[in-house]
Design an enzyme around this catalytic site. Structure first.
Site, PDB file in Angstrom:
ATOM      1  N   GLY A 170       0.807  -1.214   0.000  1.00 49.44           N
ATOM      2  CA  GLY A 170       0.000   0.000   0.000  1.00 49.44           C
ATOM      3  C   GLY A 170       0.842   1.268   0.000  1.00 49.44           C
ATOM      4  O   GLY A 170       0.413   2.299   0.494  1.00 49.44           O
ATOM      5  N   GLU A 295       7.364  -6.464  -7.717  1.00 49.25           N
ATOM      6  CA  GLU A 295       6.681  -7.358  -6.775  1.00 49.25           C
ATOM      7  C   GLU A 295       5.514  -8.041  -7.477  1.00 49.25           C
ATOM      8  O   GLU A 295       5.148  -7.689  -8.593  1.00 49.25           O
ATOM      9  CB  GLU A 295       6.178  -6.597  -5.543  1.00 49.25           C
ATOM     10  CG  GLU A 295       5.077  -5.598  -5.841  1.00 49.25           C
ATOM     11  CD  GLU A 295       4.258  -5.216  -4.601  1.00 49.25           C
ATOM     12  OE1 GLU A 295       4.292  -5.938  -3.589  1.00 49.25           O
ATOM     13  OE2 GLU A 295       3.554  -4.198  -4.666  1.00 49.25           O
ATOM     14  N   ARG A 299      -3.750 -10.974  -5.604  1.00 49.03           N
ATOM     15  CA  ARG A 299      -5.173 -10.700  -5.337  1.00 49.03           C
ATOM     16  C   ARG A 299      -5.757  -9.930  -6.503  1.00 49.03           C
ATOM     17  O   ARG A 299      -5.016  -9.508  -7.401  1.00 49.03           O
ATOM     18  CB  ARG A 299      -5.289  -9.852  -4.067  1.00 49.03           C
ATOM     19  CG  ARG A 299      -4.482  -8.567  -4.225  1.00 49.03           C
ATOM     20  CD  ARG A 299      -4.605  -7.634  -3.048  1.00 49.03           C
ATOM     21  NE  ARG A 299      -3.527  -6.653  -3.032  1.00 49.03           N
ATOM     22  CZ  ARG A 299      -3.512  -5.524  -3.727  1.00 49.03           C
ATOM     23  NH1 ARG A 299      -4.525  -5.199  -4.513  1.00 49.03           N
ATOM     24  NH2 ARG A 299      -2.487  -4.696  -3.667  1.00 49.03           N
ATOM     25  N   VAL A 302      -7.296  -3.129  -7.347  1.00 51.22           N
ATOM     26  CA  VAL A 302      -8.221  -2.004  -7.454  1.00 51.22           C
ATOM     27  C   VAL A 302      -8.450  -1.651  -8.928  1.00 51.22           C
ATOM     28  O   VAL A 302      -9.580  -1.426  -9.370  1.00 51.22           O
ATOM     29  CB  VAL A 302      -7.660  -0.785  -6.679  1.00 51.22           C
ATOM     30  CG1 VAL A 302      -8.530   0.443  -6.878  1.00 51.22           C
ATOM     31  CG2 VAL A 302      -7.496  -1.101  -5.191  1.00 51.22           C
TER      32      VAL A 302
HETATM   33  P1  ADP Z   1      -3.648  -1.972  -5.903  1.00 50.21           P
HETATM   34  O1  ADP Z   1      -2.281  -2.577  -5.819  1.00 50.21           O
HETATM   35  O2  ADP Z   1      -4.742  -2.933  -6.065  1.00 50.21           O
HETATM   36  O3  ADP Z   1      -3.689  -0.858  -6.837  1.00 50.21           O
HETATM   37  P2  ADP Z   1      -3.164  -0.240  -3.764  1.00 50.21           P
HETATM   38  O4  ADP Z   1      -1.718  -0.585  -3.702  1.00 50.21           O
HETATM   39  O5  ADP Z   1      -3.581   1.096  -4.188  1.00 50.21           O
HETATM   40  O6  ADP Z   1      -3.950  -1.386  -4.513  1.00 50.21           O
HETATM   41  O7  ADP Z   1      -3.842  -0.488  -2.389  1.00 50.21           O
HETATM   42  C1  ADP Z   1      -3.063  -0.441  -1.286  1.00 50.21           C
HETATM   43  C2  ADP Z   1      -3.403  -1.527  -0.360  1.00 50.21           C
HETATM   44  O8  ADP Z   1      -4.544  -1.159   0.371  1.00 50.21           O
HETATM   45  C3  ADP Z   1      -3.680  -2.828  -1.054  1.00 50.21           C
HETATM   46  O9  ADP Z   1      -3.189  -3.890  -0.250  1.00 50.21           O
HETATM   47  C4  ADP Z   1      -5.162  -2.874  -1.119  1.00 50.21           C
HETATM   48  O10 ADP Z   1      -5.582  -4.197  -1.056  1.00 50.21           O
HETATM   49  C5  ADP Z   1      -5.548  -2.074   0.124  1.00 50.21           C
HETATM   50  N1  ADP Z   1      -6.768  -1.328  -0.061  1.00 50.21           N
HETATM   51  C6  ADP Z   1      -7.053  -0.498  -1.053  1.00 50.21           C
HETATM   52  N2  ADP Z   1      -8.300  -0.035  -0.919  1.00 50.21           N
HETATM   53  C7  ADP Z   1      -8.804  -0.601   0.191  1.00 50.21           C
HETATM   54  C8  ADP Z   1     -10.070  -0.544   0.870  1.00 50.21           C
HETATM   55  N3  ADP Z   1     -11.095   0.135   0.399  1.00 50.21           N
HETATM   56  N4  ADP Z   1     -10.217  -1.228   2.002  1.00 50.21           N
HETATM   57  C9  ADP Z   1      -9.205  -1.932   2.491  1.00 50.21           C
HETATM   58  N5  ADP Z   1      -8.011  -2.052   1.905  1.00 50.21           N
HETATM   59  C10 ADP Z   1      -7.815  -1.398   0.763  1.00 50.21           C
HETATM   60  P1  ADP Z   2       3.895  -1.658  -2.462  1.00 47.62           P
HETATM   61  O1  ADP Z   2       4.079  -3.059  -1.970  1.00 47.62           O
HETATM   62  O2  ADP Z   2       3.649  -0.695  -1.383  1.00 47.62           O
HETATM   63  O3  ADP Z   2       2.958  -1.583  -3.610  1.00 47.62           O
HETATM   64  P2  ADP Z   2       6.055  -1.389  -4.407  1.00 47.62           P
HETATM   65  O4  ADP Z   2       7.337  -2.084  -4.209  1.00 47.62           O
HETATM   66  O5  ADP Z   2       5.119  -1.971  -5.386  1.00 47.62           O
HETATM   67  O6  ADP Z   2       5.349  -1.247  -2.978  1.00 47.62           O
HETATM   68  O7  ADP Z   2       6.336   0.130  -4.770  1.00 47.62           O
HETATM   69  C1  ADP Z   2       5.294   1.078  -4.769  1.00 47.62           C
HETATM   70  C2  ADP Z   2       5.696   2.297  -5.590  1.00 47.62           C
HETATM   71  O8  ADP Z   2       6.879   2.899  -5.076  1.00 47.62           O
HETATM   72  C3  ADP Z   2       6.017   1.995  -7.038  1.00 47.62           C
HETATM   73  O9  ADP Z   2       4.866   1.968  -7.830  1.00 47.62           O
HETATM   74  C4  ADP Z   2       6.938   3.145  -7.395  1.00 47.62           C
HETATM   75  O10 ADP Z   2       6.228   4.315  -7.685  1.00 47.62           O
HETATM   76  C5  ADP Z   2       7.706   3.364  -6.119  1.00 47.62           C
HETATM   77  N1  ADP Z   2       8.960   2.604  -6.131  1.00 47.62           N
HETATM   78  C6  ADP Z   2       9.148   1.372  -5.615  1.00 47.62           C
HETATM   79  N2  ADP Z   2      10.415   0.947  -5.797  1.00 47.62           N
HETATM   80  C7  ADP Z   2      11.056   1.923  -6.465  1.00 47.62           C
HETATM   81  C8  ADP Z   2      12.389   2.091  -6.954  1.00 47.62           C
HETATM   82  N3  ADP Z   2      13.313   1.160  -6.791  1.00 47.62           N
HETATM   83  N4  ADP Z   2      12.689   3.249  -7.600  1.00 47.62           N
HETATM   84  C9  ADP Z   2      11.749   4.194  -7.766  1.00 47.62           C
HETATM   85  N5  ADP Z   2      10.495   4.105  -7.329  1.00 47.62           N
HETATM   86  C10 ADP Z   2      10.131   2.981  -6.676  1.00 47.62           C
HETATM   87 MG    MG Z   3       3.165  -2.498  -5.429  1.00 49.92          MG
END
Ligand code: ADP
Ligand code: ADP
Ligand code: MG
Length: 470
Positions: A170, A295, A299, A302
């Site tokens: 998140g 990553e 699931r 959104v």
């Molecule tokens: P996604 O990867 O599906 O775009 P996000 O990274 O924006 O989702 O969502 C952040 C986290 O918060 C995810 O683990 C998502 O499952 C959770 N999340 C998003 N919206 C909600 C909600 N309305 N209620 C609970 N958890 C949520």
């Molecule tokens: P989460 O599990 O919270 O979704 P992610 O690893 O998917 O975390 O990273 C979420 C966001 O953070 C990415 O969509 C990107 O915008 C930023 N981000 C993550 N890792 C990097 C990186 N190595 N360099 C630049 N931006 C990053």
């Molecule tokens: Mg992510």
């Protein structure tokens, strides 16, 4: 074989809000009965009204309701449900819950507990992908146990770096470190934050890619090992590492060669961990089109609707069928991509500071017309509770090309009237008129750049005294 295969009779939906409503819709079309669970403050929620049955499982605090595994499992038993759909958030990425469902004789509509466990262990997932030949962002090989090892890794890859929590999600549990002198303190702070937020202090390190695009691929796999992808989504418009706007195809992936490469990589990544059911492989793409695995999200996401509208596939329906053991209904060559889709996540928030704005919706009018889809659980008179995520609607448009989708999104944002609470709609109007967004020239730092240029008076103005936000 197909003749003996049975879909579920009744599915319990262990979630709330728009995604619970979304899941009920697919269940209804498949002829499956639904059970909604809800907390004390949500008895008037749309998911409760639309489900065939509903059961209150506890108080507003999600720890005691939507995260209460015994309450959810006993509700499934009492209602004679045969499967549980976890939606997103809450228990959707909890492998103990997936295991507990299976032990209780219920089907968990999602990947295997093992897939979920790995998806939630980001350092390990990275390590496995690297070994299997999938490019990962340069960084540590697995977790980083001490500040000394962190420093060694950071010096090797060069600053800036990101310290990430293995169990993060998140957009939380991430710290950018720009200079060597800040590493020590950041490391300890990150460790402490990770422990408090996720109950796990494990960290890993990646090089910070300053001009990154977030491009992800929807995947779909059956229990027999067949895996396909449903093309990419660009989720580069973010705030605090959280997605705000998603589109498919990515405006960045203009060449078919690039699109094929990222699609193939996602399938390879899924295959490497024997993935099943639906999921998303997230990649970081830098300015020279290098693709790095970031990553895997185990699931429904959104932003799944943008893929649904361009491919014509109901991902939730397919997810349910795959969980029931049906084979994949599509071959890779049958996946179409028609036109362009954009989604804006509408939150009940102050659109300038992104601070939640819960409360009663006094009036609601939802946009419609050609190419417009709204996934929401709000209605006139509904009271948005303060206890949950502030996402209240997803506005998705489909156009014959990106230009038409943009115009259609602007028109739909103008039509969307939500009175009583503040929403992020005015923010999206601003983005949809921004020259860089229109050109498709943006990365994950778009918002920072937009804000700094508006402070310099260069950006399009957002009416600050309009009283209410349409
Ligand atoms: P996604 O990867 O599906 O775009 P996000 O990274 O924006 O989702 O969502 C952040 C986290 O918060 C995810 O683990 C998502 O499952 C959770 N999340 C998003 N919206 C909600 C909600 N309305 N209620 C609970 N958890 C949520
Ligand atoms: P989460 O599990 O919270 O979704 P992610 O690893 O998917 O975390 O990273 C979420 C966001 O953070 C990415 O969509 C990107 O915008 C930023 N981000 C993550 N890792 C990097 C990186 N190595 N360099 C630049 N931006 C990053
Ligand atoms: Mg992510």
């Amino acid at each position: 074989m197909l003749i003996n295969m049975k879909l579920f009779k009744k599915v319990l939906i262990a979630s709330r809000g728009e995604i619970a409503v979304r899941i009920i819709r697919s269940c209804k079309e498949l002829g499956i009965k639904t059970v909604a669970v809800y907390s004390d403050v949500e008895k008037d929620s749309l998911h409760v009204k639309l489900a065939d049955e509903s059961v209150c499982i506890g108080p507003a605090n999600p720890d005691h309701s939507y995260l209460n595994i015994p309450a959810i499992l006993s509700t499934a038993e009492i209602t004679d449900s045969d499967a549980i759909h976890p939606g997103y958030g809450f228990l959707s990425e909890n492998y103990h819950f997936a295991e507990a469902c299976i032990t209780s004789g219920l089907t968990f509509i999602g990947p295997s507990p093992e897939n979920i466990r790995l998806g939630g262990d980001k350092a390990k997932a990275r390590q496995i992908m690297k070994r299997k030949g999938i490019p990962v962002v340069p960084g540590s090989d697995g977790p980083v146990a001490t500040e000394e090892i962190a420093m060694k890794t950071a010096r090797k890859i060069g600053f800036p770096i990101v310290i990430k929590a293995s169990a993060g999600g998140g957009g939380r549990g991430m710290r950018i470190v720009r200079e060597e002198k800040d590493l020590e303190q950041s490391f300890y702070l990150a460790q402490r934050e990770a422990l408090t937020a996720f109950g796990n202090s494990e960290l890993y390190i990646e090089k910070y890619i300053p001009d990154a695009r977030h491009i992800e691929v929807q995947i779909m796999a059956d229990n027999k090992g067949n895996i396909i992808h449903l093309n990419e989504r660009d989720c580069s418009i973010q705030r605090r590492h959280q997605k705000l706007i998603e589109e498919s195809p990515s405006p960045f992936s203009t060449s078919e060669k690039f699109r094929k490469k990222i699609g193939d990589l996602s399938v390879k990544a899924a295959r490497a961990i024997r993935y099943r059911n639906i999921g998303t492989v997230e990649f970081i793409v830098n300015h020279d089109s290098s693709i790095y695995f970031m990553e895997i999200n185990t699931r429904i996401q959104v932003e799944h609707p943008v893929t649904e509208v361009v491919t014509g596939i109901d991902i939730v329906k397919e997810q349910i069928k795959l969980a029931a053991g049906f084979p994949l209904e599509y071959k890779q060559s049958q996946i179409k991509q028609s036109g362009h889709a954009i989604e804006c996540r509408i939150n009940a928030e102050d659109p300038e500071r992104f601070i939640p704005s819960p409360g009663k919706i006094n009036f609601l009018s939802i946009p419609g017309g050609p190419g417009v889809r709204v996934d929401t659980a709000i209605y006139t008179g509904y009271i948005i509770p303060p206890h949950y995520d502030s996402l209240i609607a997803k506005l998705i448009v489909h156009g014959k090309d990106r230009g038409e989708a943009i115009v259609r999104m602007r028109r739909s944002l103008d039509e969307f009237i939500i009175e009583g609470v503040r929403t992020t709609i005015p923010f999206y109007k601003k983005v949809l008129n921004h020259p860089d967004f229109i050109k498709g020239e943006f990365d994950t730092t778009f918002l920072e750049k937009m804000n700094s240029s508006s402070q310099n008076g260069l950006s399009l103005s957002l009416s600050k005294n309009s009283g209410k936000d349409k």
